[in-house]
Scaffold this motif. Sequence first.
Motif, PDB file in Angstrom:
ATOM      1  N   ALA A  90       0.824  -1.210   0.000  1.00 27.63           N
ATOM      2  CA  ALA A  90       0.000   0.000   0.000  1.00 27.63           C
ATOM      3  C   ALA A  90       0.856   1.258   0.000  1.00 27.63           C
ATOM      4  O   ALA A  90       0.434   2.304  -0.524  1.00 27.63           O
ATOM      5  CB  ALA A  90      -0.935  -0.008   1.209  1.00 27.63           C
ATOM      6  N   GLY A  91       2.059   1.182   0.569  1.00 25.68           N
ATOM      7  CA  GLY A  91       2.937   2.350   0.593  1.00 25.68           C
ATOM      8  C   GLY A  91       3.319   2.821  -0.790  1.00 25.68           C
ATOM      9  O   GLY A  91       3.506   4.025  -1.019  1.00 25.68           O
ATOM     10  N   LEU A  92       3.425   1.908  -1.726  1.00 26.78           N
ATOM     11  CA  LEU A  92       3.722   2.264  -3.108  1.00 26.78           C
ATOM     12  C   LEU A  92       2.623   3.141  -3.681  1.00 26.78           C
ATOM     13  O   LEU A  92       2.894   4.162  -4.342  1.00 26.78           O
ATOM     14  CB  LEU A  92       3.875   0.975  -3.929  1.00 26.78           C
ATOM     15  CG  LEU A  92       4.030   1.100  -5.445  1.00 26.78           C
ATOM     16  CD1 LEU A  92       5.319   1.832  -5.799  1.00 26.78           C
ATOM     17  CD2 LEU A  92       4.018  -0.286  -6.086  1.00 26.78           C
ATOM     18  N   LEU A  93       1.384   2.773  -3.417  1.00 24.19           N
ATOM     19  CA  LEU A  93       0.253   3.552  -3.915  1.00 24.19           C
ATOM     20  C   LEU A  93       0.074   4.846  -3.125  1.00 24.19           C
ATOM     21  O   LEU A  93      -0.376   5.856  -3.669  1.00 24.19           O
ATOM     22  CB  LEU A  93      -1.018   2.712  -3.850  1.00 24.19           C
ATOM     23  CG  LEU A  93      -0.987   1.426  -4.684  1.00 24.19           C
ATOM     24  CD1 LEU A  93      -2.277   0.643  -4.514  1.00 24.19           C
ATOM     25  CD2 LEU A  93      -0.752   1.751  -6.161  1.00 24.19           C
ATOM     26  N   ASP A  94       0.449   4.814  -1.855  1.00 23.01           N
ATOM     27  CA  ASP A  94       0.367   6.029  -1.045  1.00 23.01           C
ATOM     28  C   ASP A  94       1.303   7.107  -1.592  1.00 23.01           C
ATOM     29  O   ASP A  94       0.951   8.293  -1.608  1.00 23.01           O
ATOM     30  CB  ASP A  94       0.712   5.709   0.407  1.00 23.01           C
ATOM     31  CG  ASP A  94       0.560   6.920   1.308  1.00 23.01           C
ATOM     32  OD1 ASP A  94      -0.588   7.310   1.588  1.00 23.01           O
ATOM     33  OD2 ASP A  94       1.594   7.488   1.710  1.00 23.01           O
ATOM     34  N   ARG A  95       2.475   6.706  -2.051  1.00 21.55           N
ATOM     35  CA  ARG A  95       3.400   7.688  -2.635  1.00 21.55           C
ATOM     36  C   ARG A  95       2.822   8.291  -3.905  1.00 21.55           C
ATOM     37  O   ARG A  95       3.058   9.470  -4.200  1.00 21.55           O
ATOM     38  CB  ARG A  95       4.753   7.034  -2.911  1.00 21.55           C
ATOM     39  CG  ARG A  95       5.538   6.727  -1.649  1.00 21.55           C
ATOM     40  CD  ARG A  95       6.993   6.391  -1.934  1.00 21.55           C
ATOM     41  NE  ARG A  95       7.132   5.155  -2.706  1.00 21.55           N
ATOM     42  CZ  ARG A  95       7.129   3.949  -2.174  1.00 21.55           C
ATOM     43  NH1 ARG A  95       6.953   3.784  -0.868  1.00 21.55           N
ATOM     44  NH2 ARG A  95       7.298   2.876  -2.925  1.00 21.55           N
ATOM     45  N   LEU A  96       2.073   7.504  -4.645  1.00 20.98           N
ATOM     46  CA  LEU A  96       1.410   8.020  -5.844  1.00 20.98           C
ATOM     47  C   LEU A  96       0.417   9.120  -5.465  1.00 20.98           C
ATOM     48  O   LEU A  96       0.355  10.166  -6.121  1.00 20.98           O
ATOM     49  CB  LEU A  96       0.708   6.869  -6.557  1.00 20.98           C
ATOM     50  CG  LEU A  96       0.027   7.137  -7.902  1.00 20.98           C
ATOM     51  CD1 LEU A  96      -0.040   5.834  -8.716  1.00 20.98           C
ATOM     52  CD2 LEU A  96      -1.383   7.683  -7.735  1.00 20.98           C
ATOM     53  N   VAL A  97      -0.371   8.863  -4.428  1.00 21.46           N
ATOM     54  CA  VAL A  97      -1.353   9.862  -3.987  1.00 21.46           C
ATOM     55  C   VAL A  97      -0.651  11.117  -3.488  1.00 21.46           C
ATOM     56  O   VAL A  97      -1.022  12.244  -3.850  1.00 21.46           O
ATOM     57  CB  VAL A  97      -2.260   9.278  -2.880  1.00 21.46           C
ATOM     58  CG1 VAL A  97      -3.272  10.336  -2.430  1.00 21.46           C
ATOM     59  CG2 VAL A  97      -2.978   8.032  -3.372  1.00 21.46           C
TER      60      VAL A  97
END
Length: 256
Positions: free
Chosen positions: A94-101
Motif C-alpha cells: 500500500a505504501g507504493l500507492l500512497d506515494r502516488l497519492v
Amino acid sequence: MTVDACAALVQRGDPDRFAATMTAPVAARAPLFVLYAFNLEVARAPWVTKEAMIAEMRLQWWRDILAEAARGQSRAHEVAGPLAALIRDNDLPAGLLDRLVEARRWDIYADPFEDRAAFDAYLDDTAAGLFWAGACALGAPAAAEAPVRAFGWAAGLAAYLRAVPALEDRGRVPLIDGRAEAVAALAREGLARLDDYARTRAAIPQPARAALHAGWQAPALLRLAAREPLRVADGTLALSEFARRFGLTRLSLLGL
C-alpha cells in the motif's frame, strides 16, 4: 463493488489506457482495471475543485483508504472496495500507492517544480509507481522493478508532454525548461530509459509485461518529441489514428 465498475470508469475517463488494457490477456485485465480506476480517481482529485483544502481532503481520503486496506479493512465504494481486495489478495504494498497519492499534491497548486530532481520524483512516484504496482499485481519479482520503472518513467514522460498545453491553460508551469531544445533533450532522456528497459526486460516475467501495455505509445511519442519538440507546446504530440489502430493490433498480437 465490482471490477466491471472499475473497467467502466477507465473506459469513460481514460480511453487510451482502457484500449491498451483490452489487448492484455484476460486474466491480467481485472487487477489492472482496478489500479487504473484508482489512479484515475486520484489524478482527478486536484482538478475537480478550485479550493486547495478540498482537493487536499480528497487526496487524504484515498490515503486513508490505503491505510485501511493495509490493515485488511475495506469500504463500500466502487473503487476503494476492489482496491482493498487487490491489495489483500496480491500482497500489494500500500505504501507504493500512497506515494502516488502524495505526489499528486503538486497538481493542486500553481507552484513550479522546485528543480529537476522534483520533476523526476513526480514521474517516478506517479507513472513509474503505477506501472510497478501493476507489475506487482501480476506477479513480478523484485528483480523486475528497475526495468519496469524505467519503462514507466518514460511512458509517464510521454503522457506528461502531451498534457503540457492543458496544464499551462490551468495556470501551471509544467516544465523546468520549456525551450524547444530542452524539451527535445528531455524526450531523448525518456528514450534512453526505454533503452535501459530493453536491455533488462528479461527480468520481467511474461505475464507481468501486460502491466506495460498502457505505455505502448511512449517510444513513438518520445521520438516525435525529440525530433519536433514544438509539437509539445502546440498540442500536436500525438500518433495518427492509423498508427494508433495498427499499434494496438500489434500490441494485442505480440505484446511488449
